[in-house]
Motif scaffolding. Sequence first.
Motif: not given
Length: 336
Positions: A41-44, A48-52, A144-146
């Motif tokens: 959850m800390p990663w989520v 999430r804001p970056r993936l919008r 964006a995410a990894l």
Amino acid sequence: MIEFLFTPDDVARVRFAFSPLWELAHSLRVLADPSRRALHMPWVRAVRPRLRRLDLTPLHALVPADGYIPDFLTPPPESPVPDFATELALVRATPAHSVVEEIRHVGLRSKGTAPLDERRQAMIEEPERTLAHVTDLLGAYWEAALEEYWPRIQSLLETDVLRRSRALTERGAEGLFAGLHEAVRWHGDRLAVQRTWQYRGALAGHGLILVPSVFVWPSVSVMTPPYRPMLSYPVNGVATLWETAPAAPPDALAALIGRRRAGLLLALAGPASTTELARRLAVTPGAISQHLGVLRACGLVTGRRVGRRVLYARTASGDALAEAGGAIDMDVTERD
């Protein structure tokens, strides 16, 4: 049940690898159902804001929360330390017929053909276009995410490989597979993996690829022929990955060797790189290197090169000191 039948040659040909694409695919599952993978959850919350700005619908259509993921999205690693760009090029080169065939299985818990929804039907009608779009989207999602988190993920994966490699050297296949996962059992000449679909086959001297993973937690994942046989399992220490504040070291140990070195010694319960230790303890890599130099000179830690990195771990003396420091602190607390 999945069963891989081993010969002595197969045991000798077991190798470790890890894969940025594998982590990417399973991270999409975390996003699809975070409640079942709450450890991340800390990663989520961070990504999430970056993936919008990205429409991940096509990726979620191919990577559901459960069931089969198209094999072309997760090619078996060809290198012990694969590069994301290299893996992405393998995906881009997937033949169109493989794209069509594998999309038909998406989401199944056992071998067979799944009913196609409207989106996946459109995908298989234009496989070349689908592949190009999906590959581009994979690259954007990675950035964006990894990409930012990959160094710490890689460090944890390398640490696990080192630990399991030692177990294989010291205790053979039994030591290697012991404690790998509750769904995995070694039976002397065969490896059994509890799954909802059936496969039984000899490795025939080709060995098995073992892939430690962060995002596959809490389950395991298996790949069988015609692909290279592969077993992915949750990496040891995954619960530490998103930690931001280290626990305070025992006062007795801190008084003896200093609070920073005491914290460093406790953080080395498992092998770790300088970069990973710096992240956990929120200090610079240079400061970590200086403290490691002192601890090494005292015979409390040792370093071993794995690929391009040096992983540090406590020696037997370091283990004894860390345990004694905690025991002394507990004894004083109880007396108080």
